[in-house]
Motif scaffolding. Sequence first.
Motif, PDB file in Angstrom:
ATOM      1  N   LYS A 135       0.858  -1.184   0.000  1.00 38.81           N
ATOM      2  CA  LYS A 135       0.000   0.000   0.000  1.00 38.81           C
ATOM      3  C   LYS A 135       0.893   1.231   0.000  1.00 38.81           C
ATOM      4  O   LYS A 135       1.678   1.421  -0.905  1.00 38.81           O
ATOM      5  CB  LYS A 135      -1.008  -0.061   1.132  1.00 38.81           C
ATOM      6  N   SER A 136       0.862   2.069   1.044  1.00 37.22           N
ATOM      7  CA  SER A 136       1.689   3.276   1.046  1.00 37.22           C
ATOM      8  C   SER A 136       2.921   3.134   1.941  1.00 37.22           C
ATOM      9  O   SER A 136       3.679   4.077   2.114  1.00 37.22           O
ATOM     10  CB  SER A 136       0.854   4.479   1.492  1.00 37.22           C
ATOM     11  N   GLN A 137       3.138   1.936   2.470  1.00 39.73           N
ATOM     12  CA  GLN A 137       4.276   1.680   3.354  1.00 39.73           C
ATOM     13  C   GLN A 137       5.407   0.988   2.595  1.00 39.73           C
ATOM     14  O   GLN A 137       5.150   0.195   1.698  1.00 39.73           O
ATOM     15  CB  GLN A 137       3.838   0.771   4.518  1.00 39.73           C
ATOM     16  N   THR A 138       6.640   1.264   2.979  1.00 40.96           N
ATOM     17  CA  THR A 138       7.774   0.508   2.431  1.00 40.96           C
ATOM     18  C   THR A 138       8.307  -0.405   3.525  1.00 40.96           C
ATOM     19  O   THR A 138       8.230  -0.088   4.719  1.00 40.96           O
ATOM     20  CB  THR A 138       8.905   1.424   1.922  1.00 40.96           C
ATOM     21  N   LYS A 139       8.826  -1.541   3.092  1.00 43.20           N
ATOM     22  CA  LYS A 139       9.304  -2.553   4.028  1.00 43.20           C
ATOM     23  C   LYS A 139      10.510  -3.246   3.415  1.00 43.20           C
ATOM     24  O   LYS A 139      10.559  -3.478   2.204  1.00 43.20           O
ATOM     25  CB  LYS A 139       8.178  -3.566   4.257  1.00 43.20           C
ATOM     26  N   LYS A 140      11.478  -3.599   4.253  1.00 42.68           N
ATOM     27  CA  LYS A 140      12.606  -4.406   3.789  1.00 42.68           C
ATOM     28  C   LYS A 140      12.228  -5.869   3.960  1.00 42.68           C
ATOM     29  O   LYS A 140      11.729  -6.278   4.996  1.00 42.68           O
ATOM     30  CB  LYS A 140      13.869  -4.099   4.586  1.00 42.68           C
ATOM     31  N   LEU A 141      12.480  -6.638   2.909  1.00 46.61           N
ATOM     32  CA  LEU A 141      12.161  -8.060   2.911  1.00 46.61           C
ATOM     33  C   LEU A 141      13.431  -8.839   2.603  1.00 46.61           C
ATOM     34  O   LEU A 141      14.110  -8.553   1.612  1.00 46.61           O
ATOM     35  CB  LEU A 141      11.087  -8.365   1.852  1.00 46.61           C
ATOM     36  N   ILE A 142      13.744  -9.811   3.429  1.00 47.80           N
ATOM     37  CA  ILE A 142      14.889 -10.693   3.207  1.00 47.80           C
ATOM     38  C   ILE A 142      14.360 -11.969   2.557  1.00 47.80           C
ATOM     39  O   ILE A 142      13.457 -12.611   3.089  1.00 47.80           O
ATOM     40  CB  ILE A 142      15.590 -11.054   4.538  1.00 47.80           C
ATOM     41  N   ILE A 143      14.920 -12.329   1.393  1.00 47.59           N
ATOM     42  CA  ILE A 143      14.491 -13.531   0.678  1.00 47.59           C
ATOM     43  C   ILE A 143      15.669 -14.494   0.592  1.00 47.59           C
ATOM     44  O   ILE A 143      16.701 -14.161   0.000  1.00 47.59           O
ATOM     45  CB  ILE A 143      13.998 -13.184  -0.746  1.00 47.59           C
ATOM     46  N   PRO A 144      15.529 -15.691   1.163  1.00 53.22           N
ATOM     47  CA  PRO A 144      16.604 -16.688   1.051  1.00 53.22           C
ATOM     48  C   PRO A 144      16.812 -17.089  -0.415  1.00 53.22           C
ATOM     49  O   PRO A 144      15.850 -17.337  -1.144  1.00 53.22           O
ATOM     50  CB  PRO A 144      16.088 -17.872   1.874  1.00 53.22           C
ATOM     51  N   ARG A 145      18.068 -17.139  -0.861  1.00 54.83           N
ATOM     52  CA  ARG A 145      18.382 -17.457  -2.257  1.00 54.83           C
ATOM     53  C   ARG A 145      17.860 -18.832  -2.661  1.00 54.83           C
ATOM     54  O   ARG A 145      17.444 -19.033  -3.792  1.00 54.83           O
ATOM     55  CB  ARG A 145      19.896 -17.391  -2.505  1.00 54.83           C
ATOM     56  N   ARG A 146      17.865 -19.804  -1.736  1.00 54.73           N
ATOM     57  CA  ARG A 146      17.423 -21.162  -2.071  1.00 54.73           C
ATOM     58  C   ARG A 146      15.932 -21.212  -2.425  1.00 54.73           C
ATOM     59  O   ARG A 146      15.484 -22.166  -3.044  1.00 54.73           O
ATOM     60  CB  ARG A 146      17.739 -22.127  -0.933  1.00 54.73           C
ATOM     61  N   GLN A 147      15.165 -20.179  -2.062  1.00 59.58           N
ATOM     62  CA  GLN A 147      13.739 -20.139  -2.375  1.00 59.58           C
ATOM     63  C   GLN A 147      13.444 -19.454  -3.708  1.00 59.58           C
ATOM     64  O   GLN A 147      12.319 -19.468  -4.175  1.00 59.58           O
ATOM     65  CB  GLN A 147      12.967 -19.405  -1.271  1.00 59.58           C
ATOM     66  N   ILE A 148      14.454 -18.864  -4.331  1.00 57.19           N
ATOM     67  CA  ILE A 148      14.236 -18.067  -5.535  1.00 57.19           C
ATOM     68  C   ILE A 148      14.243 -18.950  -6.784  1.00 57.19           C
ATOM     69  O   ILE A 148      15.205 -19.644  -7.058  1.00 57.19           O
ATOM     70  CB  ILE A 148      15.295 -16.953  -5.649  1.00 57.19           C
ATOM     71  N   ALA A 149      13.148 -18.878  -7.533  1.00 56.03           N
ATOM     72  CA  ALA A 149      13.036 -19.607  -8.796  1.00 56.03           C
ATOM     73  C   ALA A 149      13.603 -18.776  -9.937  1.00 56.03           C
ATOM     74  O   ALA A 149      14.287 -19.302 -10.816  1.00 56.03           O
ATOM     75  CB  ALA A 149      11.584 -19.961  -9.085  1.00 56.03           C
ATOM     76  N   ALA A 150      13.327 -17.466  -9.951  1.00 57.87           N
ATOM     77  CA  ALA A 150      13.787 -16.593 -11.036  1.00 57.87           C
ATOM     78  C   ALA A 150      13.818 -15.146 -10.556  1.00 57.87           C
ATOM     79  O   ALA A 150      13.010 -14.744  -9.719  1.00 57.87           O
ATOM     80  CB  ALA A 150      12.876 -16.718 -12.251  1.00 57.87           C
ATOM     81  N   ILE A 151      14.748 -14.393 -11.139  1.00 63.62           N
ATOM     82  CA  ILE A 151      14.860 -12.964 -10.862  1.00 63.62           C
ATOM     83  C   ILE A 151      15.018 -12.260 -12.200  1.00 63.62           C
ATOM     84  O   ILE A 151      15.745 -12.728 -13.071  1.00 63.62           O
ATOM     85  CB  ILE A 151      16.113 -12.642 -10.007  1.00 63.62           C
ATOM     86  N   ARG A 152      14.344 -11.134 -12.354  1.00 60.81           N
ATOM     87  CA  ARG A 152      14.498 -10.341 -13.568  1.00 60.81           C
ATOM     88  C   ARG A 152      14.317  -8.884 -13.233  1.00 60.81           C
ATOM     89  O   ARG A 152      13.751  -8.532 -12.202  1.00 60.81           O
ATOM     90  CB  ARG A 152      13.523 -10.776 -14.645  1.00 60.81           C
ATOM     91  N   LEU A 153      14.797  -8.019 -14.118  1.00 58.39           N
ATOM     92  CA  LEU A 153      14.500  -6.604 -13.983  1.00 58.39           C
ATOM     93  C   LEU A 153      13.017  -6.408 -14.214  1.00 58.39           C
ATOM     94  O   LEU A 153      12.365  -7.205 -14.902  1.00 58.39           O
ATOM     95  CB  LEU A 153      15.292  -5.783 -15.003  1.00 58.39           C
TER      96      LEU A 153
END
Length: 157
Positions: A135-153
């Motif tokens: 919504k209108s809040q910003t938050k830092k999120l930590i994502i473990p690399r082993r859970q990542i399927a794909a990353i893109r711009l």
Amino acid sequence: MISVTEKVTQLVQPILHGHDFYLVDLEYVKEAGSWYLRLYIDKPGGIDIEECAVVSQELSDQLDVQDPEVIPNAYFLEVSSPGAERPLKTQQDLQAAVNQYIHVSLYQKLEGNKVFEGTLLAYDDDQLTLEIKIKSQTKKLIIPRRQIAAIRLAIEF
């Protein structure tokens, strides 16, 4: 035995280096009965169609003098830009994407979601740190690399 993609990578790297370009991705795939050799290339500031054509011609010339066993099937050669929403596959890609807006897909839900978009603040071998908007809040999120399927711009709207 060396794979098609490994051999083509060996052939194209000197060509790309000579133009100050770099290889983003390379694939050799069969689609609808035809084989495609696809290279995605880039350079700082982006690559244009004429530069892709130069690499295509130079690589084609190199492939024409190779042993036919290198690429055993007839194929279509495609050289292009990775696009505005290019995949981020290497450490170099991630380093270049710090402070940019990215899209992350996960194998399993994290905080109730499998997809996140936000600004990449940091990364290491174990995790990514994203700044996301809820919504209108910003938050830092930590994502473990082993859970990542794909990353893109991603393009922020």
